[in-house]
Design an enzyme around this catalytic site. Structure first.
Site, PDB file in Angstrom:
ATOM      1  N   TYR A 162       0.829  -1.204   0.000  1.00 48.01           N
ATOM      2  CA  TYR A 162       0.000   0.000   0.000  1.00 48.01           C
ATOM      3  C   TYR A 162       0.867   1.259   0.000  1.00 48.01           C
ATOM      4  CZ  TYR A 162      -2.741   3.904   1.615  1.00 48.01           C
ATOM      5  OH  TYR A 162      -3.303   5.153   1.723  1.00 48.01           O
ATOM      6  N   GLY A 189      -5.773   5.892  -0.052  1.00 53.39           N
ATOM      7  CA  GLY A 189      -7.031   6.042   0.661  1.00 53.39           C
ATOM      8  C   GLY A 189      -8.030   4.988   0.242  1.00 53.39           C
TER       9      GLY A 189
END
Length: 521
Positions: free
Chosen positions: A57, A64
């Site tokens: 990530y 987000g």
């Protein structure tokens, strides 16, 4: 070689005073060799992840609520640039240069841990902004705790937007070129690391600690002057009595007040004129002491955050055994609460000062001429100055409402609890400025009141404070323009120190077994 102070971070615990020094004085900030080694090591992990096509990530995914979208290697530089462009949407007037510099300092502190995976070149470019006097123009409004403010800083690194440079507002690209600097190239994760974390609220809160420390020191001074002018009874400051309260801060304030009033003929001649004084006078050790306790609490929390790794995700381990962990260290709850609590403390400092200065102008309780002029009637004297102080106290009451409770939902329910820590820090700075003005008004009024008693008979400390003011502001004989004199009094409080000036906290927080702080050269 520069003759400016050199500060080196990376091998010891950081102090808020160092942030203030770099932000305000232009001290040159550098990172230690150990810090650079950590930054390079984490960046090597990011490089490995990208090269091997691993999924992590923030490194090669969307951000987000878009975290499940995987991106190709040739898109990662564009992702970082786009992150800055899309997040740089702040509004309102720009922060001042000191505030912007403090935010950059806190960002550098965050990256110095080597847990962000940010490119070393980005960190070098941030240091260059500080050390070359190039200050991004950052809109003050738009942060729920992070994101927007540092995005505007990031744009400066790539030559977009406007900056403050040599006293003028110029395009970032022009300022960089003038200093022989190139726009910074961005790679994987750089954009996310720039906008993430808590440097905005932490840097601003470090500045607020500096203002609060000055205000707390001077509140004792102006309070002592008012106490003396109102012929206070020293029994309330008795060391044995204050020791029974069990608070070191209460005893510190009592000690300061006794020192400031030492040798006062005014106090000596006033002994026994009343059984007890109004609470705004006799409870100064208890009120000011409680506010000092809250300062100590806020200092501990803000410095803890200054020394924390607050990026998301964090890059841990080595190239042989690494982890990229998505977590919530960018949540600034502790800093938001610290700023909110300190706001309440400073509001109380201003509130009790207003109560004291109100007594100075009221002949029913002061025993002095009405509104502190020899010919009231034709002269209004200090009448409306108290109105101003009351107005500022009213505004402080609004500003002291907790920002941390004003919660909203962002990023399509992905970020559904926010600290509002940047709002907390900004309103704290505004509240501190108001409190400077309230103490400045008390300073003027108390000095004028001491003139009616003969200031030469004042205590050793209060007489010193009186003389400091009288060097710039003459005694009032009749009405004259008061606003510039309030400004002069505020300037003295902001910049001058009276001795002795004890530490606001009895001890500083350091890592176990360490008493080190940043290196100064």
């Amino acid at each position: 070689m520069t003759d400016k102070e050199q500060i080196v971070w990376g091998d010891a615990r950081l102090r808020w005073q160092d942030v203030v020094r770099v932000a305000k004085t232009g001290a040159q900030l550098q990172l230690s060799e150990g810090a650079w080694q950590r930054i390079h090591a984490a960046r090597e992990i990011v490089r490995l992840i990208v090269a091997e096509g691993q999924i992590a990530y923030g490194i090669n995914t969307g951000l987000g609520a878009l975290c499940n979208i995987t991106l190709a290697e040739d898109q990662l530089s564009q992702l970082s640039r786009n992150t800055l462009m899309s997040h740089a949407c702040g509004v309102g007037p720009a922060l001042d240069n000191v505030q912007a510099r403090a935010i950059i300092c806190a960002a550098v502190a965050n990256y110095s841990h080597g847990k962000s995976g940010i490119s070393p070149q980005v960190v070098k470019s941030l240091l260059a902004l500080l050390n070359h006097g190039i200050t991004p123009q950052i809109p003050a409004q738009g942060s729920v705790g992070y994101l927007t403010h540092m995005a505007h800083v990031g744009l400066t690194l790539i030559g977009i937007g406007n900056v403050s440079y040599r006293g003028e507002r110029v395009p970032a690209a022009v300022a960089l070129e003038s200093e022989g600097l190139q726009p910074c190239p961005l790679g994987a994760k750089d954009g996310l690391s720039l906008v993430n974390g808590t440097p905005c609220m932490t840097g601003l809160s470090c500045l607020a600690l500096g203002e609060a420390s000055q205000l707390l020191a001077w509140a004792d001074v102006t309070g002592a002057m008012s106490f003396e002018a109102l012929r206070g009874q020293m029994d309330a400051f008795d060391a044995e009595i204050l020791a029974l309260k069990g608070s070191a801060s209460v005893q510190t304030v009592g000690e300061r007040l006794r020192h400031l009033l030492n040798g006062s003929e005014i106090i000596a001649l006033s002994k026994g004129v009343r059984t007890q004084d109004a609470l705004s006078l006799r409870s100064m050790p208890q009120i000011h002491g409680a506010c000092r306790d809250q300062f100590g609490h806020a200092e501990k929390l803000i410095e803890t955050e200054l020394n924390a790794a607050t990026d998301n995700p964090l890059v841990l381990g080595t190239v042989d055994n690494w982890r990229v962990v998505s977590q919530a260290n960018p949540h600034g709850e502790s800093v938001a609460m610290a700023a909110d609590v300190l706001a309440i403390a400073l509001a109380e400092i201003g509130s009790v000062a207003e109560r004291r200065l109100d007594r100075l102008i009221n002949p029913l309780v002061s025993g002095l001429p009405a509104f502190l002029v020899a010919q009231p009637g034709v002269n209004s004297g200090m009448m409306i100055a108290q109105y101003v102080a009351a107005s500022l106290c009213g505004e402080n009451r609004q500003l002291a409402q907790p920002a941390v409770l004003d919660n909203y939902v962002t990023s399509a329910l992905q970020e559904d609890h926010l600290s509002m820590g940047t709002s907390a820090a900004l309103k704290l700075l505004k509240l501190a400025e108001n409190t400077y003005q309230i103490l400045a008004i008390e300073y003027l009024l108390a000095a004028q009141a001491l003139d009616f008693h003969d200031a030469d008979k004042a205590g050793s400390g209060t007489r010193e404070a009186w003389a400091l003011l009288r060097a710039q502001v003459a005694t009032w004989q009749e009405d004259r323009w008061l606003a510039p004199e309030i400004e002069k009094a505020a300037g003295i409080i902001k910049t001058q120190h009276l001795h002795p000036e004890p530490p606001l906290t009895k001890s500083s927080v350091h890592p176990a077994g360490s008493n080190q702080t940043a290196t100064h050269r």
